[in-house]
Design an enzyme around this catalytic site. Structure first.
Site, short mmCIF file in Angstrom:
data_model
loop_
_atom_site.label_atom_id
_atom_site.label_comp_id
_atom_site.label_asym_id
_atom_site.label_seq_id
_atom_site.Cartn_x
_atom_site.Cartn_y
_atom_site.Cartn_z
N LYS A 269 0.84 -1.20 0.00
CA LYS A 269 0.00 0.00 0.00
C LYS A 269 0.88 1.25 0.00
O LYS A 269 2.00 1.21 0.51
CB LYS A 269 -0.84 0.03 1.28
CG LYS A 269 -2.02 -0.92 1.30
CD LYS A 269 -2.80 -0.75 2.60
CE LYS A 269 -3.95 -1.73 2.69
NZ LYS A 269 -4.99 -1.54 1.66
N ARG A 343 -10.49 -11.38 1.68
CA ARG A 343 -11.40 -12.39 1.10
C ARG A 343 -10.81 -13.79 1.14
O ARG A 343 -11.53 -14.78 1.23
CB ARG A 343 -11.78 -11.96 -0.33
CG ARG A 343 -10.60 -11.84 -1.26
CD ARG A 343 -10.91 -11.00 -2.50
NE ARG A 343 -10.92 -9.57 -2.20
CZ ARG A 343 -11.22 -8.63 -3.09
NH1 ARG A 343 -11.55 -8.96 -4.32
NH2 ARG A 343 -11.20 -7.36 -2.75
N1 BES Z 1 -8.23 -3.69 4.36
C1 BES Z 1 -8.33 -3.27 3.02
C2 BES Z 1 -9.59 -2.47 2.73
C3 BES Z 1 -9.67 -1.10 3.34
C4 BES Z 1 -8.97 -0.04 2.78
C5 BES Z 1 -10.48 -0.86 4.41
C6 BES Z 1 -9.07 1.22 3.34
C7 BES Z 1 -10.59 0.41 4.96
C8 BES Z 1 -9.88 1.45 4.42
C9 BES Z 1 -8.32 -4.47 2.09
O1 BES Z 1 -7.53 -5.54 2.49
C10 BES Z 1 -7.78 -4.01 0.79
O2 BES Z 1 -6.64 -3.64 0.76
N2 BES Z 1 -8.59 -4.03 -0.26
C11 BES Z 1 -8.19 -3.56 -1.54
C12 BES Z 1 -8.73 -4.51 -2.57
C13 BES Z 1 -8.21 -4.27 -3.95
C14 BES Z 1 -6.75 -4.63 -4.03
C15 BES Z 1 -9.02 -5.09 -4.92
C16 BES Z 1 -8.75 -2.15 -1.74
O3 BES Z 1 -9.89 -1.90 -1.32
O4 BES Z 1 -8.03 -1.32 -2.27
MG MG Z 2 -5.53 -5.40 1.87
#
Ligand code: BES
Ligand code: MG
Ligand code: ZN
Length: 492
Positions: A269, A343
């Site tokens: 990230k 997921r």
């Molecule tokens: N934990 C995150 C989702 C999230 C992001 C929750 C910001 C709250 C605030 C999750 O694991 C994630 O990183 N999801 C990605 C999925 C994508 C790579 C398809 C996302 O939402 O960017």
């Molecule tokens: Mg994630």
């Protein structure tokens, strides 16, 4: 904070602050009764000051003429917008005001002949008061002041004490979820989380089972094992059972995502706000809070809590984009982004819950997608489900508890969006389209026909930029979902 009900006449109650609600543009404080002329005119002035506007508070001294030392008038806003949530929010504001004055106790009058009946007013008053007093200060030298004790003045205190006790247990469930949710990732690894679960189990006589790294791999939990591989803090699968229903009664299974820190892994990230990914365990914390309360409420049902917990880190052992992972269901997933980790661990936990317990329904909680915040903001969680009856029940509970949800659709077209060329599924959809639903579609593959509801709490699990300010949701983890699902469970 001690909370008691009393059927004392408000104006006879010896208390430092007697609190009465008032509706907008009304000059009658609800349930206060007829007061001495001199005090009455200052009460009227106090009402004029805030005009009963929601959250408006003014205090007048009673000059030693009557037993309560002060009268506090709290505005509820307009009558047509009055709800239990307004009462919860305003009660929290009152309690915060009393605490800021350093007072040890206060009293709130529960009005009767009010758009909300007096029994239904008690729980939100209790919840608002307790929840607004929470603050995460265990790492600070300077602690918040002590919470004042509260007397709830009702005209008929018959059931009041019971209602108060229940609302206290529910609120403590929320606070427990918050207090674990707020822990920094250096003090809350998956094994730490497992030991917290164990502690609740011992205290509340729940059955507790922890499945560790080697056993997870051997038993085929490919999702949890893959995501957990990059961290030296090993993955755990936490299982809590509350068996107070009939022997053959199928349980409700609750599953909560507990990524103790989500760096994104190899698909790292960006740095901005990455610290907030300590809240990526909040789904699991919601399940812990519910299980704690369910056992204390002694609900006569069977409930199982399952919490897959990992730390998602980049490293030489990490799973990678391109990997193909075999999930607990036997289905394979092509990894295209290691940040779509939730997921994978949830799919394993859902399949396990269904295989092990054949539940009558299965509900999961997860800070699953940033897309959920784009779609619904920070005050509403997404609901995705394969069963409309279950969805409607949860919506009913949402209306009662004011933990807001909005249902998003799911159908075969969305399922097609996560088809892979080389495996049964891919772990992300096509570009950014319908991100919350494609994540849910991945989970749908793990549950098949079992009635299932998925709550994406990415926007609501902690207070964020666009979170509506509510007195009972102080900064940090909110414990979203605890009140909602306790209400659902209490209807079974
Ligand atoms: N934990 C995150 C989702 C999230 C992001 C929750 C910001 C709250 C605030 C999750 O694991 C994630 O990183 N999801 C990605 C999925 C994508 C790579 C398809 C996302 O939402 O960017
Ligand atoms: Mg994630
Ligand atoms: Zn995550």
């Amino acid at each position: 904070m001690k909370i008691r009900s009393e059927s004392a006449k408000p104006l006879k109650k010896k208390t430092s602050v007697l609190c009465a609600f008032v509706l907008e543009n009304s000059n009658e404080p609800l349930g206060l009764g007829k007061i001495n002329e001199k005090i009455n005119s200052s009460v009227k002035d106090a009402i004029k000051e805030t005009k009963g506007k929601i959250g408006g508070i003014s205090i007048v001294s009673t000059l030693g003429i009557i037993p309560p030392k002060n009268i506090l008038i709290a505005g509820l806003g307009p009558k047509n917008k009055l709800s239990t949530d307004v009462l919860r929010n305003v009660s929290g504001k009152i309690t915060q005001k009393i605490r800021s004055m350093g007072l040890p106790e206060f009293s709130i009058i529960v009005p009767s002949g009010f758009p909300i009946d007096s029994n239904s007013s008690i729980s939100p008053i209790v919840e608002g008061s307790i929840l607004s007093m929470y603050s995460f200060d265990s790492y600070k030298k300077e602690k918040s002041e002590k919470s004042p004790n509260l007397s709830i003045l009702v005209s008929n205190s018959q059931n009041a004490q019971k209602i108060i006790s229940k609302a206290e247990i529910v609120s403590q469930g929320v606070i427990y979820a918050r207090s674990i949710g707020n822990l920094p990732p250096n003090d809350c690894s998956p094994s730490r989380l497992a030991s917290f679960a164990n502690a609740i189990a011992t205290k509340n006589r729940l059955k507790c089972k922890i499945i560790s790294k080697d056993e997870l791999r051997k038993k085929g939990f490919g999702g949890i094992s893959a995501v957990g591989r990059g961290s030296k803090n090993e993955p755990k699968l936490i299982i809590l059972e509350h068996n107070k229903g009939k022997r053959n009664d199928k349980p409700v299974v609750l599953v909560g995502k507990a990524v103790t820190f989500d760096t994104g892994g190899i698909s790292l990230k960006p740095g901005d706000k990455m610290d907030e990914m300590k809240f990526d365990k909040c789904g699991g914390c919601t399940v812990l809070g519910i299980m704690k309360a369910v056992s204390e409420l002694k609900l006569q049902i069977n409930v199982v809590g399952i919490i897959p917990s990992v730390e998602n880190m980049p490293g030489s052992e990490s799973y990678r984009p391109g990997d193909i992972v075999r999930l607990y269901s036997g289905k394979t997933a092509e990894i295209l982004n290691t940040d779509a980790e939730g997921r994978l661990i949830l799919a394993d936990a859902l399949s396990y819950g269904i295989k092990q317990y054949s539940p009558k329904s299965i509900i999961d909680f997860a800070t699953l997608t940033g897309a959920c915040i784009v779609a619904l903001g920070n005050n509403v969680a997404a609901l995705v489900s394969n069963n409309q009856r279950l969805s409607e029940k949860i919506k009913k509970s949402s209306e009662k508890t004011s933990e807001e949800i909005w249902q998003l659709p799911i159908n075969d077209d969305y399922m097609d969006m996560i088809k892979s060329n080389v495996a049964d599924m891919r772990n992300i959809g096509m570009g950014r389209a319908a991100g919350t639903i494609t994540a849910a579609a991945f989970l749908a593959n793990a549950v098949d026909e079992t009635p299932w509801a998925h709550l994406d709490i990415a926007g609501t699990a902690w207070t964020q930029d666009a979170s509506k300010k509510k007195s009972y949701n102080p900064k940090g983890a909110t414990g979203f979902g605890v009140r909602l699902i306790l209400d659902y469970l209490s209807t079974l």
